[in-house]
Structure formats: structure tokens, C-alpha cells
Design a protein around this motif. Structure first.
Motif, short mmCIF file in Angstrom:
data_model
loop_
_atom_site.label_atom_id
_atom_site.label_comp_id
_atom_site.label_asym_id
_atom_site.label_seq_id
_atom_site.Cartn_x
_atom_site.Cartn_y
_atom_site.Cartn_z
N ILE A 68 8.39 -10.47 -0.49
CA ILE A 68 8.75 -9.14 -1.01
C ILE A 68 9.29 -9.29 -2.44
N CYS A 69 10.15 -10.30 -2.61
CA CYS A 69 10.80 -10.48 -3.93
C CYS A 69 9.80 -10.75 -5.04
N GLN A 70 8.59 -11.18 -4.66
CA GLN A 70 7.58 -11.46 -5.69
C GLN A 70 6.57 -10.33 -5.86
N LEU A 71 6.73 -9.25 -5.10
CA LEU A 71 5.77 -8.14 -5.19
C LEU A 71 5.92 -7.41 -6.52
N PRO A 72 4.81 -6.97 -7.10
CA PRO A 72 4.93 -6.21 -8.35
C PRO A 72 5.77 -4.94 -8.18
N GLU A 73 5.69 -4.30 -7.00
CA GLU A 73 6.44 -3.04 -6.81
C GLU A 73 7.95 -3.28 -6.66
N TYR A 74 8.32 -4.49 -6.22
CA TYR A 74 9.74 -4.77 -5.92
C TYR A 74 10.38 -5.33 -7.21
N TYR A 75 10.82 -4.40 -8.06
CA TYR A 75 11.35 -4.75 -9.40
C TYR A 75 12.69 -5.46 -9.32
N GLN A 76 13.41 -5.34 -8.18
CA GLN A 76 14.80 -5.82 -8.11
C GLN A 76 14.96 -7.28 -8.52
N THR A 77 14.19 -8.16 -7.88
CA THR A 77 14.42 -9.60 -8.05
C THR A 77 14.20 -10.04 -9.49
N HIS B 247 10.20 4.52 -3.56
CA HIS B 247 9.27 4.61 -2.45
C HIS B 247 8.23 3.49 -2.54
N ALA B 248 7.72 3.26 -3.73
CA ALA B 248 6.69 2.22 -3.92
C ALA B 248 7.26 0.83 -3.59
N ALA B 249 8.52 0.62 -3.93
CA ALA B 249 9.12 -0.71 -3.72
C ALA B 249 9.26 -1.05 -2.23
N TYR B 250 9.35 -0.04 -1.38
CA TYR B 250 9.54 -0.28 0.06
C TYR B 250 8.30 0.07 0.88
N ASN B 251 7.22 0.44 0.17
CA ASN B 251 5.94 0.75 0.83
C ASN B 251 4.84 0.09 0.01
N ASP B 252 4.93 -1.23 -0.13
CA ASP B 252 4.03 -1.94 -1.04
C ASP B 252 2.59 -1.88 -0.56
N SER B 253 1.70 -1.97 -1.52
CA SER B 253 0.28 -1.76 -1.24
C SER B 253 -0.31 -2.86 -0.36
N THR B 254 0.32 -4.05 -0.35
CA THR B 254 -0.25 -5.14 0.47
C THR B 254 0.37 -5.22 1.87
N GLY B 255 1.34 -4.36 2.15
CA GLY B 255 1.88 -4.30 3.51
C GLY B 255 2.86 -5.41 3.88
N VAL B 256 3.40 -6.12 2.89
CA VAL B 256 4.34 -7.20 3.20
C VAL B 256 5.64 -6.63 3.78
N ALA C 230 9.20 4.20 5.61
CA ALA C 230 10.35 3.95 4.73
C ALA C 230 10.47 5.05 3.67
N PRO C 231 11.05 6.20 4.04
CA PRO C 231 11.21 7.29 3.07
C PRO C 231 12.50 7.13 2.26
N TYR C 232 12.58 7.81 1.11
CA TYR C 232 13.83 7.85 0.34
C TYR C 232 14.58 9.12 0.73
N ARG D 42 19.49 6.76 -0.53
CA ARG D 42 19.10 5.50 0.11
C ARG D 42 17.67 5.56 0.65
N ILE D 43 17.05 4.37 0.64
CA ILE D 43 15.80 4.18 1.38
C ILE D 43 16.21 3.98 2.83
N GLU D 44 15.50 4.61 3.74
CA GLU D 44 15.76 4.40 5.17
C GLU D 44 14.50 3.77 5.77
N MET D 45 14.66 2.69 6.50
CA MET D 45 13.48 2.06 7.13
C MET D 45 13.50 2.30 8.62
N TYR D 46 12.31 2.56 9.12
CA TYR D 46 12.14 2.81 10.56
C TYR D 46 10.90 2.07 11.06
N LEU D 47 10.88 1.82 12.38
CA LEU D 47 9.64 1.49 13.08
C LEU D 47 9.40 2.68 14.00
N VAL D 48 8.24 3.33 13.83
CA VAL D 48 7.99 4.56 14.58
C VAL D 48 6.99 4.27 15.70
#
Ligand code: AVI
Length: 320
Positions: free
Chosen positions: A51-60, A203-212, A241-243, A249-255
Motif C-alpha cells: 500500500i505504502c508504494q501505491l501511486p494513490e497512497y501519497y502518505q508514505t 477516496h482514491a488512496a483507500y480504493n486503489d485501482s490495483t485492489g491492494v 471505504a468511503p470518506y 475520516r475514511i471508514e473501512m468496511y467488509l460488506v
């Protein structure tokens, strides 16, 4: 070097038991929940690294470049002859910036709940920093933080990067910061905090296009199946994972995608179609709202660094 020093020791026993107890309690609640600290078994820790290396996950990358850019100033504030304690140490990559910049580090104490993962990364670090005194601890930093003092009582500096503080609800975050403050008396805390921003970017950072991130979320179920003999059907749950702009906050769920029954440890749990299991919150702060929270925990916020886009912040908090 004496390699026994680099072998992690357990600060608390029985992870296995606590996962099953917590899962049974969480699935018995309405709405159902699984505590996010259970993401980090060895597979989950590796997925988080991806996740930390994903383009969408700018944090790291943003936090890492802030640490590099301000390493000299950070080192000056930290001072020398210190023990560095990293809470939820993960890959041990970011701390290298401090290990290279701070003079005369007496000890580095990484705390992590994933024992296998910690063992591996500590061995690599020990090979790269042969003179460093390492005392890795397999520990849940959300519990009591009692660290044995080192000879000569060097000042203790906490390192808590990655905005993990955002995974706690604000009241729990203040309580955790307060416990950290107590364990760092006379020293300080260097902490990374993700900032509130355009919800689409979050939203993009927690719903990455590759599904990691989806795999990371579902790893909770993989882990329950493997470790506890549960029978979660992985295809019958979806990552969501909606905002939430009201709670910032981002909230993550398994539905649950259908009506189903899951069995674990001899107990049955029924799911209706579209029923969510809450797995994580990731709170986003402004620089001011985080500093106010740190003050409530008894810290004295001294310095803060942020990037041009104000995506992320790194704070230096002193205990006095
Ligand atoms: C560890 N923590 C700060 C991450 C976050 O962004 O809240 C965990 C994570 N969850 C999904 N992606 C990353």
C-alpha cells in the motif's frame, strides 16, 4: 555483534487468544466490527508495505520526503545521547533517516505486534547498523507502555510515523498520546499526521485501482480462516471505504454480499445481505486540530513541517 540482542522478545503473551476473543466479541456487536490492529500479521504487514508504494497512497512518500528534507533540524531538536522508541515500527524504513541524522543514539527500541515480521526486518537493520544497540519488542502499543529503563536513563524519544494515530477515534487518540507522553517524560515525540484534504484524493488512496487495499482489508478474514479455523467465504465480502466528511475520516468496511452464516471457534454469526463489518477508521486532521489534541494529551507542540500541497504533516512534540 551479539545477534541475541536483535531477537525480539514478547512484551505481552497470547496474541492468538486475543484475536479470537476480540473477533467473537466484535462480530457479536451491532454493527459488527473487527479491530484494525489485527490487520498486521506477516501477510498483512507485507500488504501494508505494498500500500505504502501505491501511486494513490501519497502518505508514505510525502512523509519520507519531509523527514529527509528536515532531518538536520529534527536531529537538532531531538538532541543526542537518546533512546528512540518506535511505536508500531513496521518496516523500520523511515527510522533510518533518524538513525543517520541523530548523533550518538544509545538504543533503538522498535515495538510491533507482528513478531515474525519484526524479527525479519530487525535482522536486516542490525546488519546495516552493526554498532546500534537494538531492543525489539513484540508489543501492542495500544496497551500499557512500560519500558524498562536503560542504564544511565538516556532521554527517550518516541517515533510514531505513518499517521497511525489517525486509526484511533479522537478520545482514544488523546488517551494513547497521554500514555506515550508518560513513557517519554523529559523527551519528545516525532509523529506523522495525515491532513484533511479533497475527499476524492482520500477516496482514491483507500480504493486503489490495483485492489491492494481490498486485499489488505480481506486479510482479516484470511487470517481468521487460517488461525482460528473460521469459514469466511472471501468472495462473499466486498471492500468498501468511503470518506465521512462530518467525522473527517475514511471508514473501512467488509460488506457481506449475501445472506450467510459464518462459523468460528464453534460459534455461528449470521450476516444479512449488504451488512457491513467495520474494520478501520483513518482520521484526517488540520495542523491546528492535531496540535490542540496533542496539548490535551499534555504535550507541548514545538515544531511542524508540511509539504507544499499540505497533504501530510510531521510534528515535534515535547513533554515539557
Ligand atoms: C496504518 N494506517 C495509518 C493506514 C491508514 O492509512 O490509515 C492503514 C491503511 N488502511 C488502508 N490503507 C492503509
Amino acid at each position: 555483534m551479539d545477534t541475541s540482542l536483535a531477537r525480539p522478545s514478547h512484551a505481552a503473551p497470547a496474541w492468538h487468544e486475543s484475536f479470537s476473543n476480540s473477533l467473537i466479541a466484535g462480530l457479536g456487536k451491532t454493527p459488527k466490527e473487527i479491530a484494525c490492529k489485527y490487520f498486521y500479521d506477516e501477510a498483512g504487514s507485507h500488504l501494508f508495505e505494498r500500500i505504502c508504494q501505491l501511486p494513490e497512497y501519497y502518505q508514505t512518500r510525502t512523509e519520507t520526503s519531509l523527514l529527509f528534507r528536515h532531518a538536520d533540524e529534527i536531529a537538532r531538536l531531538i538532541g543526542d545521547d537518546v533512546e528512540i522508541v518506535e511505536f508500531g515500527a513496521g518496516s523500520l524504513r523511515k527510522v533510518r533517516i533518524l538513525l543517520d541524522a541523530v548523533a550518538n543514539i544509545r538504543a533503538y527500541t522498535p515495538l510491533d505486534i507482528s513478531g515474525d515480521y519484526l524479527t525479519n526486518v530487525v535482522q536486516v537493520l542490525a546488519a546495516n547498523y552493526p554498532a546500534l544497540f537494538l531492543r525489539p519488542l513484540i508489543a501492542d502499543f495500544t496497551g500499557p507502555l512500560e519500558l524498562a529503563p536503560l542504564p544511565g536513563n538516556p532521554r527517550r524519544i518516541g517515533f510514531f510515523p505513518g499517521s497511525t494515530i489517525g486509526n484511533f477515534k479522537p478520545a482514544a487518540a488523546v488517551a494513547l498520546l497521554g500514555r506515550m507522553r508518560a513513557s517519554l517524560e523529559g523527551g519528545g515525540l516525532l509523529i506523522g499526521v495525515d491532513l484533511a484534504k479533497d475527499p476524492a484524493r482520500l477516496h482514491a488512496a483507500y480504493n486503489d485501482s490495483t485492489g491492494v487495499t481490498a486485499r489488505f482489508n480481506k486479510n482479516l478474514l484470511v487470517r481468521a480462516n487460517r488461525e482460528l479455523g473460521a469459514d469466511f467465504d472471501l468472495d462473499a465480502f466486498a471492500h468498501y471505504a468511503p470518506y465521512n466528511p462530518v467525522e473527517h475520516r475514511i471508514e473501512m468496511y467488509l460488506v457481506s454480499l449475501k445472506r450467510q452464516r459464518v462459523t468460528l471457534c464453534g460459534k455461528h454469526f449470521d450476516f444479512v445481505a449488504d451488512e457491513p463489518v467495520h474494520t478501520e477508521d483513518s482520521h484526517k486532521y488540520t495542523i491546528e486540530s492535531f496540535r490542540e489534541m496533542a496539548v490535551r494529551a499534555g504535550f507541548n507542540p514545538r515544531a511542524v513541517w508540511t509539504d507544499e500541497e499540505r497533504l501530510f504533516s510531521v510534528h515535534w512534540l515535547e513533554t515539557r
